[in-house]
Design an enzyme around this catalytic site. Structure first.
Site, PDB file in Angstrom:
ATOM      1  N   PHE A 139      62.296  29.310 -18.370  1.00 34.07           N
ATOM      2  CA  PHE A 139      61.924  30.415 -17.486  1.00 34.07           C
ATOM      3  C   PHE A 139      61.447  31.538 -18.372  1.00 34.07           C
ATOM      4  O   PHE A 139      62.177  32.030 -19.214  1.00 34.07           O
ATOM      5  CB  PHE A 139      63.124  30.883 -16.645  1.00 34.07           C
ATOM      6  CG  PHE A 139      62.817  32.127 -15.860  1.00 34.07           C
ATOM      7  CD1 PHE A 139      62.066  32.053 -14.703  1.00 34.07           C
ATOM      8  CD2 PHE A 139      63.252  33.365 -16.298  1.00 34.07           C
ATOM      9  CE1 PHE A 139      61.755  33.188 -13.985  1.00 34.07           C
ATOM     10  CE2 PHE A 139      62.953  34.510 -15.582  1.00 34.07           C
ATOM     11  CZ  PHE A 139      62.205  34.425 -14.424  1.00 34.07           C
ATOM     12  N   GLU A 140      60.194  31.909 -18.216  1.00 37.57           N
ATOM     13  CA  GLU A 140      59.674  33.014 -18.995  1.00 37.57           C
ATOM     14  C   GLU A 140      58.594  33.725 -18.203  1.00 37.57           C
ATOM     15  O   GLU A 140      57.934  33.127 -17.356  1.00 37.57           O
ATOM     16  CB  GLU A 140      59.132  32.557 -20.349  1.00 37.57           C
ATOM     17  CG  GLU A 140      57.941  31.639 -20.282  1.00 37.57           C
ATOM     18  CD  GLU A 140      57.503  31.119 -21.645  1.00 37.57           C
ATOM     19  OE1 GLU A 140      58.115  31.472 -22.668  1.00 37.57           O
ATOM     20  OE2 GLU A 140      56.548  30.356 -21.683  1.00 37.57           O
ATOM     21  N   VAL A 141      58.461  34.979 -18.461  1.00 36.50           N
ATOM     22  CA  VAL A 141      57.371  35.779 -17.927  1.00 36.50           C
ATOM     23  C   VAL A 141      56.517  36.105 -19.141  1.00 36.50           C
ATOM     24  O   VAL A 141      57.004  36.695 -20.100  1.00 36.50           O
ATOM     25  CB  VAL A 141      57.895  37.068 -17.257  1.00 36.50           C
ATOM     26  CG1 VAL A 141      56.746  37.898 -16.735  1.00 36.50           C
ATOM     27  CG2 VAL A 141      58.882  36.723 -16.144  1.00 36.50           C
TER      28      VAL A 141
END
Length: 143
Positions: free
Chosen positions: A63-65
């Protein structure tokens, strides 16, 4: 390392040559003018091992932005091409986590990376939950 900053640790046999190649490529990119090294790179924080070297830990990126232009930049494309030509993705199974983490450590400044702490995470044998969330799960599972 800071809690919540780096999570996984790769087998050093698999990572042979990765850090050196990344550093050499980044130095070459800086000399060519394709990359401006950050004045306060993330690598200057306490995310390194006791001897000041990368100890194989890396950011979980399930999960990364991300700021897409960073990963599409000519500098990163050149770095990735050099890593690909080296063959380590196939022969040593270099994964995206270590490659992206080393890239961020050396190409990103400290104000460009935000740690998303406190987000529950579960992957295979690793579970990262707050004490409150863990206790509430126990109540639901065992009651």
């Amino acid at each position: 390392p800071q809690p919540g900053c780096l999570a996984a640790r790769e087998d050093f046999d698999l990572l042979t040559g990765l850090q050196e190649l990344v550093i050499n490529q980044i130095d070459a990119l800086a000399k060519s003018g394709l990359l401006s090294k950050p004045t306060r790179p993330l690598v200057e924080t306490d995310v390194l091992g006791a001897e000041g070297t990368w100890d194989g830990q890396y950011f979980y990126n399930n999960f990364e932005v991300a700021y897409v232009p960073f990963w599409r930049s000519p500098a990163y494309s050149s770095l990735f091409d050099a890593l690909d030509k080296n063959g380590g993705f196939v022969s040593r199974r270099w994964g995206d986590g270590p490659v992206r983490s080393l890239t961020l450590l050396h190409m990103a400044s400290q104000d460009q990376v935000i740690k998303l702490e406190g987000i529950p995470y579960w992957h295979q044998n690793l579970v990262r939950l707050s004490r409150e969330k863990l206790n509430s799960l126990r109540l639901h599972v065992y009651s």
